[in-house]
Scaffold this active site. Structure first.
Site, PDB file in Angstrom:
ATOM      1  CE  LYS A  34     108.009  43.642   4.735  1.00 50.83           C
ATOM      2  NZ  LYS A  34     108.283  44.537   5.869  1.00 50.83           N
TER       3      LYS A  34
ATOM      4  CB  THR B 298     111.928  43.126   6.916  1.00 49.90           C
ATOM      5  OG1 THR B 298     111.432  44.149   6.061  1.00 49.90           O
ATOM      6  CG2 THR B 298     110.907  42.856   7.996  1.00 49.90           C
TER       7      THR B 298
END
Length: 335
Positions: free
Chosen positions: A195, A252
């Site tokens: 990610k 994120t």
């Protein structure tokens, strides 16, 4: 009448923003916590002033939190160890130490080692001497700035056996953090690492001035990349729509608190990788992880165009505007 249970004695290795914040989580949950810091002055400030100004500014830490720069002293008598050392310096940090004690070891580090393509749980076993059956990983939407402020959040802890995952979850008993359990160590670890790479691409798209349609497209297709790789490595497909996959990815990719997102923003504004990293000021794991992820994907025949594009920029000097446009103008294919 049974005697009350003794609070666990837990050692956190790594006094950066995430390690220090998680030490607070453990202390707020009632554990006896010792935090190991690489620098003596950081350990002294935590112990005497209850602050880690280098990473958390004026934030006040629990008075019960102990700190030391002596790793042997930090580990002595520990019932469990939590590791928050950056991925690319993990092996070098562990190398001169004795083997980690034969107690549960929980990794907070999200990354893959460049050069060996090893996951962090593998480094802890091979370089740190940890028992692989006692190593677990934590992932999820874990923006340390929000957790330090004790804002509610959830995470997932994965271990080879459910009983060990439940032990890790019991450490995370602060009222503002809910821990779910899993036995999919590979899936949770891959999701947490990759990610960061996708967040660089999303931040770059935002820095270039693209809108929510673009970023939503990149996040969605990024999750597809993460899932393909995770399943190819033995992870379970159902892990990736959960906290470790979609939850962590959304946080994120969309928050200004995310170092990888901020690095992408700086790239999108025209800075080169070195200048972007200097602006962020702390380790953005996605830069080094991108090449390792691309190597693993190539070996397993997994298509990861967003990851390849990030590698083209951070390793080969490609223009971020060109690779972003190319990503979204690929040939027609079934979703």
């Amino acid at each position: 009448m049974s005697a009350p249970r003794r609070a666990p004695r837990l050692t956190v290795l790594g006094a950066g923003s995430w390690g220090t914040t998680f030490a607070q989580v453990l202390a707020d949950g009632g554990a006896e916590v010792t935090l190991w810091a690489r620098r003596e002055e950081v350990a002294r400030e935590i112990g005497t002033q209850h602050r880690n100004s280098a990473y958390l500014g004026d934030h006040e830490l629990p008075a019960t939190l102990r700190a030391t720069a002596d790793v042997a002293a930090a580990l002595e008598g520990a019932d469990g160890v939590v590791v928050a050392i950056p991925a690319q310096s993990m092996r070098a940090t562990l190398a001169p130490w004795p083997a980690l004690p034969a107690v549960p070891v929980l990794s907070l580090t999200k990354g893959i080692e460049r050069g060996t393509d090893a996951r962090i749980s593998e480094i802890l076993a091979r370089a740190g001497g940890a028992d692989p059956s006692l190593v677990g990983v934590l992932s999820g939407p874990n923006l340390s700035g929000e957790i330090a402020e004790r804002r509610p959040c959830a995470s997932v802890v994965a271990a080879p056996e459910e009983a060990l995952a439940e032990t890790f979850a019991s450490w995370c008993s602060a009222p503002y953090l809910r821990a779910y359990t899993s036995t999919d160590v590979v899936g949770v670890e891959v999701a947490g690492a990759v990610k960061n790479v996708i967040a660089i691409a999303v931040g770059a798209a935002t820095g270039l001035g693209h809108g929510h349609n673009t970023t939503a497209s990149l996040i969605t297709r990024g999750l597809a990349e993460i899932t393909r790789l995770g399943v190819a490595l033995g992870g379970r497909r159902e892990t990736f729509p959960g906290l470790a996959g979609m939850g962590d990815l959304v946080a994120t990719c969309s928050s200004p608190l995310s170092r990888n997102h901020r690095l992408g923003l700086a790239l999108g504004r025209g800075l080169d990788v070195a200048a972007a990293a200097a602006e962020v000021g702390q380790t953005a794991e996605g830069v080094a992880t991108a090449r390792a992820v691309a190597d693993i994907a190539a070996r397993h025949g997994v298509d990861m165009p967003i990851t390849r594009s990030v590698v083209a920029v951070v390793d080969h000097g490609a223009r971020i505007d060109e690779v972003t446009t190319a990503l979204l103008s690929r040939s027609v294919r079934p979703e």
